[in-house]
Motif scaffolding. Structure first.
Motif, PDB file in Angstrom:
ATOM      1  N   PRO A 258       0.799  -1.228   0.000  1.00 30.73           N
ATOM      2  CA  PRO A 258       0.000   0.000   0.000  1.00 30.73           C
ATOM      3  C   PRO A 258       0.836   1.284   0.000  1.00 30.73           C
ATOM      4  N   MET A 259       2.088   1.214   0.473  1.00 35.85           N
ATOM      5  CA  MET A 259       2.965   2.389   0.353  1.00 35.85           C
ATOM      6  C   MET A 259       3.167   2.749  -1.115  1.00 35.85           C
ATOM      7  N   ILE A 260       3.344   1.729  -1.959  1.00 41.13           N
ATOM      8  CA  ILE A 260       3.494   1.958  -3.398  1.00 41.13           C
ATOM      9  C   ILE A 260       2.190   2.481  -3.995  1.00 41.13           C
ATOM     10  N   TYR A 261       1.080   1.830  -3.646  1.00 39.41           N
ATOM     11  CA  TYR A 261      -0.208   2.213  -4.229  1.00 39.41           C
ATOM     12  C   TYR A 261      -0.607   3.632  -3.813  1.00 39.41           C
ATOM     13  N   SER A 262      -0.404   3.965  -2.550  1.00 34.83           N
ATOM     14  CA  SER A 262      -0.779   5.306  -2.077  1.00 34.83           C
ATOM     15  C   SER A 262       0.064   6.374  -2.764  1.00 34.83           C
ATOM     16  N   CYS A 263       1.364   6.114  -2.936  1.00 37.45           N
ATOM     17  CA  CYS A 263       2.216   7.093  -3.608  1.00 37.45           C
ATOM     18  C   CYS A 263       1.800   7.279  -5.068  1.00 37.45           C
ATOM     19  N   CYS A 264       1.340   6.209  -5.707  1.00 38.94           N
ATOM     20  CA  CYS A 264       0.847   6.333  -7.081  1.00 38.94           C
ATOM     21  C   CYS A 264      -0.379   7.243  -7.126  1.00 38.94           C
ATOM     22  N   ILE A 265      -1.240   7.132  -6.132  1.00 41.90           N
ATOM     23  CA  ILE A 265      -2.398   8.030  -6.062  1.00 41.90           C
ATOM     24  C   ILE A 265      -1.934   9.471  -5.851  1.00 41.90           C
ATOM     25  N   PHE A 266      -0.946   9.664  -4.975  1.00 42.39           N
ATOM     26  CA  PHE A 266      -0.403  11.005  -4.742  1.00 42.39           C
ATOM     27  C   PHE A 266       0.173  11.591  -6.031  1.00 42.39           C
ATOM     28  N   VAL A 267       0.903  10.756  -6.788  1.00 43.59           N
ATOM     29  CA  VAL A 267       1.498  11.221  -8.045  1.00 43.59           C
ATOM     30  C   VAL A 267       0.411  11.639  -9.019  1.00 43.59           C
ATOM     31  N   TYR A 268      -0.636  10.832  -9.132  1.00 47.88           N
ATOM     32  CA  TYR A 268      -1.729  11.179 -10.042  1.00 47.88           C
ATOM     33  C   TYR A 268      -2.352  12.515  -9.645  1.00 47.88           C
ATOM     34  N   CYS A 269      -2.594  12.697  -8.367  1.00 46.35           N
ATOM     35  CA  CYS A 269      -3.197  13.947  -7.899  1.00 46.35           C
ATOM     36  C   CYS A 269      -2.302  15.148  -8.221  1.00 46.35           C
TER      37      CYS A 269
ATOM     38  N   MET B 233      11.885   1.407  -5.305  1.00 44.41           N
ATOM     39  CA  MET B 233      10.671   1.762  -6.042  1.00 44.41           C
ATOM     40  C   MET B 233       9.883   2.845  -5.301  1.00 44.41           C
ATOM     41  N   TYR B 234       9.787   2.696  -3.992  1.00 45.84           N
ATOM     42  CA  TYR B 234       9.109   3.709  -3.187  1.00 45.84           C
ATOM     43  C   TYR B 234       9.854   5.030  -3.259  1.00 45.84           C
ATOM     44  N   GLY B 235      11.182   4.971  -3.199  1.00 46.83           N
ATOM     45  CA  GLY B 235      11.990   6.182  -3.293  1.00 46.83           C
ATOM     46  C   GLY B 235      11.803   6.901  -4.616  1.00 46.83           C
ATOM     47  N   MET B 236      11.645   6.154  -5.706  1.00 47.23           N
ATOM     48  CA  MET B 236      11.403   6.768  -7.012  1.00 47.23           C
ATOM     49  C   MET B 236      10.103   7.566  -7.016  1.00 47.23           C
ATOM     50  N   LEU B 237       9.069   7.003  -6.429  1.00 46.61           N
ATOM     51  CA  LEU B 237       7.783   7.702  -6.368  1.00 46.61           C
ATOM     52  C   LEU B 237       7.877   8.948  -5.500  1.00 46.61           C
ATOM     53  N   VAL B 238       8.533   8.834  -4.353  1.00 45.36           N
ATOM     54  CA  VAL B 238       8.692   9.992  -3.473  1.00 45.36           C
ATOM     55  C   VAL B 238       9.498  11.076  -4.179  1.00 45.36           C
ATOM     56  N   PHE B 239      10.561  10.700  -4.891  1.00 47.51           N
ATOM     57  CA  PHE B 239      11.372  11.673  -5.628  1.00 47.51           C
ATOM     58  C   PHE B 239      10.531  12.396  -6.673  1.00 47.51           C
ATOM     59  N   THR B 240       9.659  11.663  -7.352  1.00 42.58           N
ATOM     60  CA  THR B 240       8.759  12.278  -8.337  1.00 42.58           C
ATOM     61  C   THR B 240       7.860  13.313  -7.677  1.00 42.58           C
ATOM     62  N   LEU B 241       7.330  12.981  -6.499  1.00 42.09           N
ATOM     63  CA  LEU B 241       6.480  13.921  -5.776  1.00 42.09           C
ATOM     64  C   LEU B 241       7.263  15.157  -5.344  1.00 42.09           C
ATOM     65  N   VAL B 242       8.500  14.960  -4.919  1.00 39.39           N
ATOM     66  CA  VAL B 242       9.324  16.082  -4.472  1.00 39.39           C
ATOM     67  C   VAL B 242       9.594  17.039  -5.632  1.00 39.39           C
ATOM     68  N   VAL B 243       9.972  16.492  -6.782  1.00 34.16           N
ATOM     69  CA  VAL B 243      10.260  17.325  -7.954  1.00 34.16           C
ATOM     70  C   VAL B 243       9.015  18.098  -8.384  1.00 34.16           C
ATOM     71  N   ARG B 244       7.886  17.444  -8.409  1.00 32.29           N
ATOM     72  CA  ARG B 244       6.639  18.105  -8.811  1.00 32.29           C
ATOM     73  C   ARG B 244       6.259  19.199  -7.815  1.00 32.29           C
TER      74      ARG B 244
END
Length: 303
Positions: free
Chosen positions: A131-142, A184-195
């Motif tokens: 769910p850490m991966i899934y939740s971050c994917c939702i955050f990225v979409y938002c 994989m989780y770090g990649m999603l978090v990095f994407t959120l940080v950059v955005r």
């Protein structure tokens, strides 16, 4: 990581691929990682043969002890209760469903982490980590859909994130390597940080306070997570030498839960604030009981 030799409790042998620095079943036979340990050493003792029947605890207490301290398990409450309130508030405000999903996804992460640290079972570990991966994917979409028309759906991004989640899930179930999950989780978090940095730099500079606070709190939690992993033996020895009230403050994995839970919650507020500004709402950050941040909304401005 925790050293070998922790006692076995109600949930049986540890089957998870990870075990954290807090001593297992130190306070109660039913929760693997709960809270502090020095008082446990002074109060609990083994009584061989006293509980011979199946299902009974191998420990006795003289006298019975109930400790109120919060540790690796109960620290997850910050990822459970506030997001539930946020989801309810989002429903009442008529906000887009993806933000309701963001709050609920964070709640699922908290519940999964609670079950994982309570049992140290592999199945519960997956309930925490996936769910850490899934939740971050939702955050990225938002975050990447903040500046789109209301009720629009980006099917390409949605498909990409779903595919990413499925691939990560299948690979992780196959390799069972925590480092793969962490990368994989770090990649999603990095994407959120950059955005987020893009938004507070080029779009809404006045949101820097909220955006950078979310980022800073999360990174502080990540720092504590690393300290807990690297210096576990030293931390355990330190806790044996200091009063329990000091030792409990060095439960850095619990601090990881608290700070990343708060950071993730603040990120949802930041994403929601950005979106509602674009939709011409009038969002305002208020503090519930003077301490907990929430977003309140005024009606849409008439064109």
């Amino acid at each position: 990581m925790a050293p070998a030799g922790d006692r076995e409790g109600y949930w049986g042998p540890t089957t998870s691929t990870l075990d954290w620095c807090e001593e297992n079943y130190a306070v109660t036979w039913y929760i693997a990682e709960f809270c502090r340990r020095q008082r446990l050493v002074r109060t609990f003792r083994l009584v061989p043969g006293l509980y011979g029947h199946k299902g009974s605890s191998p420990y006795s207490t003289l006298p019975p002890l109930r400790l109120p301290d919060k540790g690796n398990t109960v620290s997850n409450l910050i990822m459970i209760l506030p997001p539930i309130f946020g989801a309810m508030q989002s429903v009442r405000s008529g906000l887009e469903k993806r933000y309701i999903a963001s709050y609920l996804a964070l709640t699922v992460v908290g519940m999964g982490s609670w079950c994982f640290h309570m049992t140290l079972k592999y199945e519960m570990q997956l309930l925490d980590e996936l769910p850490m991966i899934y939740s971050c994917c939702i955050f990225v979409y938002c975050m990447f859909e903040c500046f789109k028309m209301k009720k629009s759906v980006n099917y390409h991004l949605l498909f990409t994130l779903v595919l990413f989640s499925l691939i990560v899930t299948m690979v992780y179930l196959k390799v069972k390597e925590p480092i793969f999950h962490q990368v994989m989780y770090g990649m999603l978090v990095f994407t959120l940080v950059v955005r987020s940095i893009y938004i507070v730099t080029w779009v809404y500079p006045w949101l820097r306070g909220l955006g950078y606070t979310s980022l800073g709190v999360f990174l502080l939690g990540f720092l504590f997570w690393n300290i807990d992993n690297i210096f576990c033996d030293s931390l355990r020895n330190f806790r044996k030498k200091v009063p329990p009230v000091i030792g409990v403050t060095t439960q850095f994995h619990a601090w990881w839960h608290i700070l990343t839970g708060l950071g993730s919650y603040l990120h949802i507020l930041f994403s929601l604030y950005t979106r509602t500004l674009y939709l011409r709402y009038r969002p305002k950050v208020k503090f519930l009981f003077g301490i907990w941040p929430v977003i309140l909304f005024e009606p849409l401005r008439k064109q």
